[in-house]
Design a protein around this motif. Structure first.
Motif, mmCIF file in Angstrom:
data_model
loop_
_atom_site.group_PDB
_atom_site.id
_atom_site.type_symbol
_atom_site.label_atom_id
_atom_site.label_comp_id
_atom_site.label_asym_id
_atom_site.label_seq_id
_atom_site.Cartn_x
_atom_site.Cartn_y
_atom_site.Cartn_z
ATOM 1 N N ALA A 104 -2.126 0.954 -8.497
ATOM 2 C CA ALA A 104 -3.493 1.265 -8.882
ATOM 3 C C ALA A 104 -3.362 2.575 -9.103
ATOM 4 O O ALA A 104 -2.763 3.642 -8.753
ATOM 5 C CB ALA A 104 -4.568 0.965 -7.672
ATOM 6 N N VAL A 105 -4.685 3.174 -10.195
ATOM 7 C CA VAL A 105 -4.650 4.587 -10.073
ATOM 8 C C VAL A 105 -5.770 5.181 -9.329
ATOM 9 O O VAL A 105 -6.728 4.461 -9.053
ATOM 10 C CB VAL A 105 -5.270 4.751 -11.821
ATOM 11 N N PRO A 106 -5.630 6.372 -9.129
ATOM 12 C CA PRO A 106 -6.438 6.967 -8.237
ATOM 13 C C PRO A 106 -8.240 7.001 -8.704
ATOM 14 O O PRO A 106 -8.291 7.276 -9.835
ATOM 15 C CB PRO A 106 -6.172 8.599 -8.019
ATOM 16 N N GLY A 107 -8.828 6.615 -7.913
ATOM 17 C CA GLY A 107 -10.363 6.204 -8.094
ATOM 18 C C GLY A 107 -10.804 5.099 -8.832
ATOM 19 O O GLY A 107 -11.871 4.749 -9.125
ATOM 20 N N GLY A 143 -8.386 -0.558 -6.273
ATOM 21 C CA GLY A 143 -7.036 -0.591 -5.537
ATOM 22 C C GLY A 143 -6.907 0.582 -4.941
ATOM 23 O O GLY A 143 -5.821 0.732 -4.138
ATOM 24 N N ASP A 144 -7.716 1.528 -5.163
ATOM 25 C CA ASP A 144 -7.661 2.904 -4.497
ATOM 26 C C ASP A 144 -8.439 2.586 -2.977
ATOM 27 O O ASP A 144 -9.432 2.690 -3.065
ATOM 28 C CB ASP A 144 -8.290 4.018 -5.207
ATOM 29 N N ARG A 145 -7.779 2.767 -2.148
ATOM 30 C CA ARG A 145 -8.227 2.466 -0.628
ATOM 31 C C ARG A 145 -8.170 3.801 0.059
ATOM 32 O O ARG A 145 -8.172 3.551 1.542
ATOM 33 C CB ARG A 145 -7.233 1.164 -0.069
ATOM 34 N N THR A 146 -8.249 4.736 -0.557
ATOM 35 C CA THR A 146 -8.014 6.101 0.348
ATOM 36 C C THR A 146 -9.163 6.277 1.328
ATOM 37 O O THR A 146 -9.390 6.685 2.615
ATOM 38 C CB THR A 146 -8.153 7.219 -0.593
ATOM 39 N N LEU A 200 0.973 -1.065 0.065
ATOM 40 C CA LEU A 200 -0.017 0.039 -0.054
ATOM 41 C C LEU A 200 0.948 1.213 -0.031
ATOM 42 O O LEU A 200 1.697 1.406 0.777
ATOM 43 C CB LEU A 200 -0.807 -0.028 1.120
ATOM 44 N N VAL A 201 0.666 2.125 -1.040
ATOM 45 C CA VAL A 201 1.622 3.417 -1.284
ATOM 46 C C VAL A 201 0.596 4.577 -0.638
ATOM 47 O O VAL A 201 -0.454 4.693 -1.355
ATOM 48 C CB VAL A 201 1.931 3.471 -2.667
ATOM 49 N N ILE A 202 1.025 5.066 0.315
ATOM 50 C CA ILE A 202 0.506 6.406 0.733
ATOM 51 C C ILE A 202 1.321 7.658 0.714
ATOM 52 O O ILE A 202 2.293 7.819 0.940
ATOM 53 C CB ILE A 202 0.230 6.351 2.318
ATOM 54 N N LEU A 208 -2.863 4.032 -2.443
ATOM 55 C CA LEU A 208 -2.932 2.962 -3.631
ATOM 56 C C LEU A 208 -2.260 1.530 -3.348
ATOM 57 O O LEU A 208 -1.306 1.517 -2.898
ATOM 58 C CB LEU A 208 -2.576 3.780 -4.801
ATOM 59 N N GLU A 209 -2.936 0.677 -3.604
ATOM 60 C CA GLU A 209 -2.344 -0.804 -3.614
ATOM 61 C C GLU A 209 -1.759 -1.248 -4.824
ATOM 62 O O GLU A 209 -2.085 -0.703 -6.022
ATOM 63 C CB GLU A 209 -3.427 -1.871 -3.313
ATOM 64 N N GLY A 210 -0.777 -1.868 -4.679
ATOM 65 C CA GLY A 210 0.110 -2.483 -5.892
ATOM 66 C C GLY A 210 0.875 -3.764 -5.473
ATOM 67 O O GLY A 210 0.436 -4.256 -4.236
ATOM 68 N N ASP A 211 1.461 -4.353 -6.379
ATOM 69 C CA ASP A 211 2.269 -5.701 -6.186
ATOM 70 C C ASP A 211 3.450 -5.283 -5.577
ATOM 71 O O ASP A 211 4.142 -4.456 -6.045
ATOM 72 C CB ASP A 211 2.293 -6.423 -7.492
#
Length: 320
Positions: free
Chosen positions: A269-272, A275-278, A231-233, A243-246
């Protein structure tokens, strides 16, 4: 110093080597290397002399490149000139990299505006060279320094308290382990730049929850990040998303690090999108920057055997 242009297509162009038969040479008069223009906001009163300063704003930075494109005359020059101009696009910015003799680098991303109404006085293919005046703009007007990357922070391995050793080994009393799945780090992060820098946090799974932040301003992450995922914040004002990624893994099965020591995340993931977990972040979400020239304590805690890695990109007024 050396100057390099990295095109949107990944091509790399040396702008300082005129002792080679083919090249692009940056001429005198280039603009955007120095300090940006600051628009000052002032409030005035007819009863008082002068004004009160309310803040400042740096607008889009203008870039100007006087360059000479040279190669062998004829088709060789035409092909080389065409390849260079393919890197000049309005919809795809490239990166201007300045490297000091010490090896320190700063970069500025900018996109093409125009060639100043270039007039061809002598055909470039006839003489193997042509002078241009290229104008561009950088929406983010500051030069970016090398990223400040904190090594991945995780939980220490569990130790058998009575036995003092590995949890798998029998101790001298009932099984008893110090600590839970959560740990807090006392690490610090520096901002050597001239402006606020907003950290990015990479949370590498497996993690069942986490907290990240600095200076008492925290972001609660009540999310499960599975093994092999990250998860990248991004706390920057124009982002502020999760956003989540591998998660890329190394040969030992741990997180893979790039040349800067940063955890590698792919297929972000792209915003919106999926995978967008904001919106799944906790009730406490306090975005906080690192002030210029400051060294501030990090506050990170994770529940699980994964890791969290803070980093930031310092922003500078000048190219050196």
């Amino acid at each position: 110093m050396s100057h390099t242009w990295v095109g949107w297509d990944g091509s790399v162009w040396d702008l300082t080597g005129d002792r080679v038969p083919t090249g692009v040479l940056l001429q005198r008069g280039a603009r955007a290397l120095g300090a940006p223009v600051v628009e000052h906001h002032l409030s005035r009163s007819p009863a008082l002399h002068g004004a009160r300063w309310r803040g400042g704003h740096v607008d889009v930075r203008e870039v100007y490149w006087p360059v000479k494109v040279y190669a062998g005359p004829g088709q060789e020059w035409l092909d080389y000139d065409s390849a260079f101009w393919r890197t000049m696009r309005a919809d795809q910015p490239g990166t201007w990299v300045v490297t000091q003799p010490s090896g320190e680098q700063r970069s500025l991303r900018w996109r093409f505006v125009d060639d100043g109404g270039h007039a061809v006085e002598a055909p470039g293919e006839a003489f193997g060279q042509q002078l241009y005046g290229i104008r561009g703009m950088a929406e983010q007007p500051f030069w970016e320094g090398r990223s400040v990357v904190v090594p991945p922070l995780g939980n220490p391995p569990r130790r058998n308290f009575f036995g003092g050793g590995d949890p798998a080994l029998r101790g001298y009393g009932p099984p008893f382990f110090i600590g839970s799945g959560a740990s807090a780090s006392r690490a610090r992060i520096d901002n050597p730049g001239d402006h606020d820098a907003w950290p990015e946090y990479v949370i590498a799974g497996p993690v069942t929850s986490a907290t990240v932040g600095l200076g008492g301003r925290l972001v609660e992450v009540p999310l499960v990040v599975q093994a092999g995922r990250a998860l990248v914040i991004d706390t920057a004002p124009d982002a502020q998303w999760a956003l989540e990624g591998d998660l890329a893994l190394d040969e030992s099965g741990g997180p893979q690090l790039d040349e800067e020591g940063r955890i590698v995340v792919t297929d972000l993931a792209v915003p919106g999108g999926p995978g967008d977990r904001t919106r799944e972040l906790g009730s406490r979400v306090e975005w906080a920057p690192v002030p210029p020239g400051a060294r501030v304590p990090l506050q990170t805690a994770i529940v699980g055997t994964g890791a969290v890695q803070p980093s930031l990109t310092p922003l500078h007024n000048r190219a050196w």
